[in-house]
Design a protein around this motif. Structure first.
Motif, PDB file in Angstrom:
ATOM      1  N   UNK A   1       1.013  -1.254  -0.013  1.00 13.52           N
ATOM      2  CA  UNK A   1       0.046   0.119  -0.087  1.00 13.52           C
ATOM      3  C   UNK A   1       0.650   1.357  -0.070  1.00 13.52           C
ATOM      4  N   UNK A   2       0.630   2.400  -0.886  1.00 13.16           N
ATOM      5  CA  UNK A   2       1.365   3.358  -0.840  1.00 13.16           C
ATOM      6  C   UNK A   2       0.792   4.310  -0.004  1.00 13.16           C
ATOM      7  N   UNK A   3       1.611   5.178   0.471  1.00 13.98           N
ATOM      8  CA  UNK A   3       1.245   6.306   1.619  1.00 13.98           C
ATOM      9  C   UNK A   3       1.480   7.592   0.892  1.00 13.98           C
ATOM     10  N   UNK A   4       0.740   8.426   1.142  1.00 14.13           N
ATOM     11  CA  UNK A   4       0.799   9.794   0.733  1.00 14.13           C
ATOM     12  C   UNK A   4       1.314  10.644   1.889  1.00 14.13           C
ATOM     13  N   UNK A   5       2.407  11.496   2.011  1.00 12.17           N
ATOM     14  CA  UNK A   5       2.844  12.292   2.971  1.00 12.17           C
ATOM     15  C   UNK A   5       2.449  13.670   2.863  1.00 12.17           C
ATOM     16  N   UNK A  13      -9.210  30.981   0.070  1.00 12.32           N
ATOM     17  CA  UNK A  13     -10.675  31.320   0.219  1.00 12.32           C
ATOM     18  C   UNK A  13     -11.125  30.467   1.830  1.00 12.32           C
ATOM     19  N   UNK A  14     -12.103  29.722   1.409  1.00 11.20           N
ATOM     20  CA  UNK A  14     -12.936  28.848   2.607  1.00 11.20           C
ATOM     21  C   UNK A  14     -12.174  27.332   2.695  1.00 11.20           C
ATOM     22  N   UNK A  15     -11.327  27.234   2.081  1.00  6.73           N
ATOM     23  CA  UNK A  15     -10.811  25.729   2.287  1.00  6.73           C
ATOM     24  C   UNK A  15      -9.508  25.649   2.850  1.00  6.73           C
ATOM     25  N   UNK A  16      -8.832  24.547   3.172  1.00  9.76           N
ATOM     26  CA  UNK A  16      -7.443  23.955   3.831  1.00  9.76           C
ATOM     27  C   UNK A  16      -6.964  23.151   2.693  1.00  9.76           C
ATOM     28  N   UNK A  17      -5.822  23.382   2.387  1.00  8.96           N
ATOM     29  CA  UNK A  17      -5.124  22.463   1.547  1.00  8.96           C
ATOM     30  C   UNK A  17      -4.034  21.586   2.167  1.00  8.96           C
ATOM     31  N   UNK A  18      -4.041  20.286   1.975  1.00 10.04           N
ATOM     32  CA  UNK A  18      -3.035  19.528   2.516  1.00 10.04           C
ATOM     33  C   UNK A  18      -2.118  19.160   1.249  1.00 10.04           C
ATOM     34  N   UNK A  19      -0.714  19.418   1.358  1.00  4.01           N
ATOM     35  CA  UNK A  19      -0.003  19.291   0.205  1.00  4.01           C
ATOM     36  C   UNK A  19       0.822  18.120   0.423  1.00  4.01           C
ATOM     37  N   UNK A  20       0.680  17.162  -0.810  1.00  2.00           N
ATOM     38  CA  UNK A  20       1.407  16.105  -0.876  1.00  2.00           C
ATOM     39  C   UNK A  20       3.043  16.210  -0.972  1.00  2.00           C
ATOM     40  N   UNK A  21       3.760  15.347  -0.362  1.00  2.00           N
ATOM     41  CA  UNK A  21       5.040  15.762  -0.542  1.00  2.00           C
ATOM     42  C   UNK A  21       5.733  15.311  -1.830  1.00  2.00           C
ATOM     43  N   UNK A  22       5.054  14.181  -2.486  1.00  6.29           N
ATOM     44  CA  UNK A  22       5.408  13.580  -3.877  1.00  6.29           C
ATOM     45  C   UNK A  22       4.309  13.542  -4.670  1.00  6.29           C
ATOM     46  N   UNK A  23       4.051  14.377  -5.706  1.00  2.00           N
ATOM     47  CA  UNK A  23       2.825  14.294  -6.565  1.00  2.00           C
ATOM     48  C   UNK A  23       2.629  12.949  -7.058  1.00  2.00           C
ATOM     49  N   UNK A  24       1.471  12.452  -7.298  1.00  6.12           N
ATOM     50  CA  UNK A  24       1.154  11.277  -7.842  1.00  6.12           C
ATOM     51  C   UNK A  24       1.279  11.504  -9.332  1.00  6.12           C
ATOM     52  N   UNK A  25       1.099  10.188  -9.958  1.00  8.91           N
ATOM     53  CA  UNK A  25       0.843  10.273 -11.314  1.00  8.91           C
ATOM     54  C   UNK A  25      -0.705  10.500 -11.769  1.00  8.91           C
ATOM     55  N   UNK A  26      -0.825  10.966 -12.942  1.00 11.63           N
ATOM     56  CA  UNK A  26      -2.050  11.540 -13.423  1.00 11.63           C
ATOM     57  C   UNK A  26      -3.272  10.425 -13.093  1.00 11.63           C
ATOM     58  N   UNK A  27      -2.727   8.975 -13.520  1.00  9.74           N
ATOM     59  CA  UNK A  27      -3.490   7.964 -13.407  1.00  9.74           C
ATOM     60  C   UNK A  27      -4.036   7.687 -12.067  1.00  9.74           C
ATOM     61  N   UNK A  60      -3.315   8.595   3.823  1.00 12.74           N
ATOM     62  CA  UNK A  60      -2.694   9.987   3.875  1.00 12.74           C
ATOM     63  C   UNK A  60      -2.384  10.292   5.035  1.00 12.74           C
ATOM     64  N   UNK A  61      -1.033  10.533   5.458  1.00  8.86           N
ATOM     65  CA  UNK A  61      -0.417  10.767   6.753  1.00  8.86           C
ATOM     66  C   UNK A  61      -0.093  12.440   6.735  1.00  8.86           C
ATOM     67  N   UNK A  84      -3.227  16.422  -4.792  1.00 10.91           N
ATOM     68  CA  UNK A  84      -2.617  15.205  -5.360  1.00 10.91           C
ATOM     69  C   UNK A  84      -1.533  15.247  -6.346  1.00 10.91           C
ATOM     70  N   UNK A  85      -1.874  16.501  -7.338  1.00  8.21           N
ATOM     71  CA  UNK A  85      -1.021  17.050  -8.049  1.00  8.21           C
ATOM     72  C   UNK A  85      -1.021  18.463  -8.146  1.00  8.21           C
ATOM     73  N   UNK A  86      -0.138  19.264  -8.697  1.00 10.75           N
ATOM     74  CA  UNK A  86      -0.479  20.638  -9.022  1.00 10.75           C
ATOM     75  C   UNK A  86      -1.701  20.852  -9.467  1.00 10.75           C
ATOM     76  N   UNK A  87      -2.407  21.778  -8.737  1.00 13.13           N
ATOM     77  CA  UNK A  87      -3.852  22.222  -9.266  1.00 13.13           C
ATOM     78  C   UNK A  87      -4.772  21.008  -9.316  1.00 13.13           C
ATOM     79  N   UNK A  88      -4.778  19.782  -8.671  1.00 14.30           N
ATOM     80  CA  UNK A  88      -5.664  18.887  -8.871  1.00 14.30           C
ATOM     81  C   UNK A  88      -5.678  18.380  -7.305  1.00 14.30           C
ATOM     82  N   UNK A  89      -7.126  18.613  -6.700  1.00  9.07           N
ATOM     83  CA  UNK A  89      -7.252  18.184  -5.528  1.00  9.07           C
ATOM     84  C   UNK A  89      -8.675  17.407  -5.451  1.00  9.07           C
TER      85      UNK A  89
END
Length: 126
Positions: A1-5, A13-27, A60-61, A84-89
């Motif tokens: 199982x892969x982990x997202x750190x 605006x009205x949201x909190x964004x958690x940033x992934x240390x290593x972006x995933x593939x598009x798929x 997602x840790x 998960x990717x730049x500009x993809x949440x």
């Protein structure tokens, strides 16, 4: 199982964004959706939010060094997203309810271990 750190938190605006240390593939990113559940990892002092696809869960840790900022932001904002990717949440359904429940449950509960109880106590006390 892969982990997202998660390594950073930001707000927009009205949201909190958690940033992934290593972006995933598009798929990978396109197949994931929120599972609406959160766990506590007492050994690693992390909260684990669950994402899922058709076959498995993805952990997602959220490490301890981010808890204070996250808790502070949750006082004013309800919507949490994982980038998960730049500009993809992905929107994290039930995130706020889940983490507040865990924080309340862990406080003064030795079943989670002394380190976890102390770490949560420091966050809630602020």
């Amino acid at each position: 199982m892969k982990h997202i750190e998660i390594n950073k938190i930001s707000t927009k605006e009205d949201k909190i964004i958690l940033h992934n240390s290593q972006p995933l593939s598009k798929d990978e990113a396109s197949s994931l959706q929120a599972a609406g559940r959160m766990l506590a990892d007492s050994d690693q002092l992390s909260f684990i939010y669950l994402l899922e696809d058709d076959e498995r869960y993805r952990h997602v840790s959220i490490p301890e060094f981010l808890w204070s900022d996250l808790y502070s932001e949750l006082k004013n904002k309800d919507n949490v997203y994982i980038e998960l990717l730049p500009n993809e949440e992905v929107h994290c359904t039930s995130f706020k309810d889940e983490i507040l429940y865990l924080l309340e449950n862990i406080q003064d509960n030795s079943n989670y271990g002394d380190k976890m109880v102390e770490a949560v106590g420091r966050i809630i006390a602020k």
